[in-house]
Enzyme design. Structure first.
Site, mmCIF file in Angstrom:
data_model
loop_
_atom_site.group_PDB
_atom_site.id
_atom_site.type_symbol
_atom_site.label_atom_id
_atom_site.label_comp_id
_atom_site.label_asym_id
_atom_site.label_seq_id
_atom_site.Cartn_x
_atom_site.Cartn_y
_atom_site.Cartn_z
ATOM 1 N N GLU A 99 0.831 -1.212 0.000
ATOM 2 C CA GLU A 99 0.000 0.000 0.000
ATOM 3 C C GLU A 99 0.860 1.255 0.000
ATOM 4 O OE1 GLU A 99 -4.004 -1.339 2.451
ATOM 5 O OE2 GLU A 99 -2.554 -0.037 3.416
ATOM 6 N N CYS A 144 5.319 -5.137 15.785
ATOM 7 C CA CYS A 144 4.980 -4.170 16.840
ATOM 8 C C CYS A 144 3.505 -4.361 17.193
ATOM 9 C CB CYS A 144 5.230 -2.737 16.361
ATOM 10 S SG CYS A 144 6.932 -2.455 15.881
ATOM 11 N N GLY A 189 6.247 -1.912 6.479
ATOM 12 C CA GLY A 189 7.614 -2.418 6.601
ATOM 13 C C GLY A 189 8.569 -1.489 7.314
ATOM 14 N N GLU A 190 9.699 -2.050 7.696
ATOM 15 C CA GLU A 190 10.776 -1.285 8.336
ATOM 16 C C GLU A 190 11.870 -1.091 7.274
ATOM 17 O OE1 GLU A 190 12.070 0.332 11.148
ATOM 18 O OE2 GLU A 190 13.873 0.366 9.903
ATOM 19 N N SER A 218 10.855 5.913 15.703
ATOM 20 C CA SER A 218 9.578 5.578 16.342
ATOM 21 C C SER A 218 9.868 5.153 17.776
ATOM 22 C CB SER A 218 8.910 4.418 15.594
ATOM 23 O OG SER A 218 8.671 4.802 14.275
ATOM 24 N N LEU A 219 9.641 6.066 18.696
ATOM 25 C CA LEU A 219 10.007 5.811 20.096
ATOM 26 C C LEU A 219 8.865 5.095 20.831
ATOM 27 C CD1 LEU A 219 11.823 6.315 22.600
ATOM 28 C CD2 LEU A 219 10.755 8.559 22.798
ATOM 29 N N HIS A 220 7.754 5.751 20.969
ATOM 30 C CA HIS A 220 6.503 5.231 21.536
ATOM 31 C C HIS A 220 6.537 4.870 23.023
ATOM 32 C CE1 HIS A 220 5.531 5.490 17.417
ATOM 33 N NE2 HIS A 220 5.925 4.293 17.045
ATOM 34 N N CYS A 239 -2.188 6.364 10.788
ATOM 35 C CA CYS A 239 -1.172 5.646 11.562
ATOM 36 C C CYS A 239 -1.815 4.641 12.508
ATOM 37 C CB CYS A 239 -0.333 6.618 12.372
ATOM 38 S SG CYS A 239 0.740 7.563 11.316
HETATM 39 FE FE1 SF4 Z 1 6.623 -2.144 13.563
HETATM 40 FE FE2 SF4 Z 1 6.751 -0.506 11.393
HETATM 41 FE FE3 SF4 Z 1 6.780 -3.168 11.110
HETATM 42 FE FE4 SF4 Z 1 4.574 -1.950 11.889
HETATM 43 S S1 SF4 Z 1 5.568 -1.720 9.919
HETATM 44 S S2 SF4 Z 1 5.425 -3.849 12.736
HETATM 45 S S3 SF4 Z 1 5.402 -0.281 13.170
HETATM 46 S S4 SF4 Z 1 8.326 -1.914 12.124
#
Ligand code: SF4
Length: 367
Positions: free
Chosen positions: A115, A144, A186-187, A241-243, A366
């Site tokens: 997407e 996550c 994705g990361e 991305s701390l959170h 988000c």
């Molecule tokens: Fe974590 Fe980003 Fe993967 Fe979602 S897309 S699981 S927030 S690393």
């Protein structure tokens, strides 16, 4: 004299050719479309300006079919069509339009789904601008706990073309010139080589020609990626991305924290900021009764102030949580709590923004 039996030779030859084929496929799949075209042109002994003509056609003239590149000799067009059947690596499946966003579902040639979301900020004003959130993976392996993509599991790393073609699609269709954010599925730093190849294509003056300052990368804290970004693309914007400012809680929310603990990521960000003198964005998704207390706000402030003379480079992005996913059990913080959290940051002179939320109505916000 020892003679290996025929079967032994035959098996060795088979293993060797299979390994050779795999390596060849791997190398070819890792080439961008432009690199493949360059190889073909070199084999045909074409002059160097041909590659520039083709790049110009793809990235400036919006031509994605060799047959329409009429400034190339017909024989060359035929050869290119024969060698590269698809100049585009993505097919459009569906598009959903919200008030300020368009969510697009693409399919890769090997049938993975991804997407991208295009957003318009301050529409109908002189400050109007656009941004695209692009994906770097189909699904995500990091899981996550608050993330819909994380619950889907991992399908594959996208190739450089699959990453850049998301932007090419909007550029060709809507004349998109806005900023690019690696904040979709994705990361990015779990697919580092393709993402750095994509940064090269985005900033190549003969391709997309983007200023690196119009590109944003968001990471959950993959330290080798932060280091590589500082070395190779110090002008690209970095968001972490701390959170949660508490290491144990962060490990529960984001299992990747066990591999790259918070203190080590902060150290890497510190070095990044020292080297680049660029702002570091700390993304903070507010989750009701999980990370929205004043204790969390205080710990966040402490974390930033512990950076000493460069703490002014840290900027917090407060983000509202949205989820339509029944597998995710978190709720959104109340507006009062958000206000209280933000007020505390103001009192401590920590810079922050409250991120506008787009695409809630089309499941593209988000979360
Ligand atoms: Fe974590 Fe980003 Fe993967 Fe979602 S897309 S699981 S927030 S690393």
């Amino acid at each position: 004299e020892f003679r290996p039996p025929y079967k032994f030779w035959a098996k060795s030859v088979r293993i060797f050719s299979k390994a050779h084929r795999n390596i060849k496929n791997f190398m070819e799949n890792n080439l961008t479309k432009i690199e493949k075209i360059a190889q073909i042109l070199a084999k045909l002994k074409e002059p160097p300006f041909r590659l520039r003509q083709i790049k110009h056609a793809i990235y400036q003239k919006k031509i994605t079919d060799f047959g329409q590149m009429i400034n190339l000799p017909a024989s060359l067009r035929e050869k290119l069509i024969k060698e590269i059947s698809n100049l585009l690596s993505l097919t459009l499946l569906t598009q959903t339009t919200g008030s300020q966003s368009v969510k697009t579902l693409f399919e890769t040639l090997d049938k993975a789904k991804i997407e991208s979301v295009k957003m318009t900020f301050n529409p109908h004003t002189h400050e109007a601008h656009e941004s695209i959130c692009i994906s770097s993976q189909s699904g995500c392996p990091l899981g996550c706990k608050f993330c819909s993509t994380g619950t889907m599991g991992f399908q594959k790393n996208l190739s450089c073309d699959e990453i850049t073609d998301q932007v090419l699609f909007f550029r060709n269709r809507d004349n998109f010139q806005g900023s690019i954010s690696f904040m979709g599925m994705g990361e990015p730093f779990m697919n580092m080589d393709a993402v750095f190849q994509a940064l090269q294509v985005f900033t190549d003056k003969e391709a997309f020609g983007y200023s690196p300052r119009k590109i944003n990368i968001s990471t959950v804290g993959i330290i080798p990626g932060i280091k590589r970004l500082a070395a190779e693309f110090p002008q690209v914007n970095l968001a972490f991305s701390l959170h949660s400012p508490f290491n144990d809680q962060r490990s529960k929310l984001m299992p990747v924290n066990k591999t790259y603990p918070l203190s080590q990521v902060i150290e890497a960000l510190d070095k990044y900021a020292q080297k680049t003198k660029r702002r570091v964005f700390l993304a903070y998704l507010l989750l009701k009764d999980i990370n929205d207390s004043l204790d969390h706000a205080q710990a966040l402030v402490n974390l930033i102030k512990s950076q000493g003379s460069i703490s002014y480079l840290y900027h917090v992005n407060l983000i509202n949580f949205h989820s339509g996913d029944k597998n995710i059990s978190f709720d959104q913080t109340s507006p009062e709590k958000l206000k209280e959290f933000a007020k505390f940051l103001t009192s401590q002179k920590v810079e922050y923004s409250i991120r506008q939320s787009f695409g809630i109505e089309i499941g593209a916000a988000c979360g």
